[in-house]
Design an enzyme around this catalytic site. Structure first.
Site, PDB file in Angstrom:
ATOM      1  CB  SER A  21      -0.935  -0.025   1.209  1.00 17.77           C
ATOM      2  OG  SER A  21      -1.942   0.944   1.060  1.00 17.77           O
ATOM      3  CG  ASN A  22      -0.270   4.606  -1.476  1.00 20.28           C
ATOM      4  OD1 ASN A  22      -0.920   5.463  -0.901  1.00 20.28           O
ATOM      5  ND2 ASN A  22      -0.778   3.891  -2.485  1.00 20.28           N
ATOM      6  NE  ARG A  23       5.695   6.814   4.161  1.00 14.68           N
ATOM      7  CZ  ARG A  23       5.903   6.224   5.339  1.00 14.68           C
ATOM      8  NH1 ARG A  23       4.999   6.333   6.307  1.00 14.68           N
ATOM      9  NH2 ARG A  23       7.009   5.552   5.555  1.00 14.68           N
TER      10      ARG A  23
END
Ligand code: CTP
Length: 211
Positions: A21-23
């Protein structure tokens, strides 16, 4: 007038307990959905997993993966405007495991990845009947922000792109500073709370659509 937006990260399973995933926090996309609803738009927000509450007055559809996000956007169309704010994972594990992977059994081989669909590019390439009149992307960049964003507007086939410098605290933070790029020109919106940036963008969208 109908608006469809994506927001937040996507989550791509590796096995039942792990994911890529990512921020992205989803804050800018949610604020934009709320600002459009406040201007009278009928808004559908397709959101990846976030810690935020559904924005008031907005039909919110929760998804996890990029492929689920694309399918939900296609179901939500037709619309007058589509805005891709989500930080979509470009890649996903090619063969997510049904059982928890064990390092001793799987060895330390590289994770095999496969490319996800590009939601913005897919919607921008729809035929004239189905394509929203205005298709808008975001370009999250850490360096050469404006040059990368200009190139991305052309590559993705969208009408506008909103350049977003994420080298500082923008990702997850409360403030943002963006440059709105249209075929007519470029306009910088100075650092401000994401709700304020959202109101400014929503007003420009409403003006462009004659709403
Ligand atoms: N986007 C999308 N689907 C993808 C990847 C990106 O809809 N699979 C959209 C984003 O929502 C955003 C725009 O495309 O509106 C640009 O996303 P960004 O992450 O900045 O660019 P990438 O396509 O990932 O390009 P790069 O990694 O080369 O910067």
């Amino acid at each position: 007038m109908r608006a469809v937006l994506t927001a937040g990260p996507t989550l791509e399973p590796i096995d039942p307990v792990r994911f890529l995933s990512n921020r992205s926090s989803g804050k800018q996309g949610y604020a934009l959905a709320e600002a459009l609803a406040a201007l009278g738009f009928d808004v559908t927000l397709v959101s990846g997993p976030t810690a935020l509450n559904d924005p008031p007055g907005v039909a919110t559809v929760r998804v996890e993966t990029a492929r689920e996000m694309l399918a939900a956007v296609e179901r939500a169309l037709p619309a007058d405007v589509f805005i891709a704010v989500a930080a979509v994972a470009d890649w996903r594990p090619a063969e997510p495991s049904a059982i928890k992977l064990k390092l001793d059994k799987s060895g330390h081989g590289a994770l095999k990845l496969t490319e996800n669909p590009d939601i913005l590019q897919t919607i921008a390439a729809l035929g004239p009947e189905a394509r929203p009149r205005l298709v808008i992307g975001f370009a999250a960049e850490t360096h050469d922000v404006l040059d990368h964003a200009r190139a991305k507007r052309v590559r993705k086939g969208c009408d506008w792109i909103i350049a977003n410098d994420v080298s500082g605290a923008a990702m997850g933070g409360a403030d943002n500073a963006v440059t709105l790029m249209t075929p007519e020109g470029e306009e910088s919106l100075a650092q401000a709370p994401k709700a304020e940036i959202a109101r400014a963008i929503a007003e420009r969208i409403a003006a462009a659509l004659g709403a």
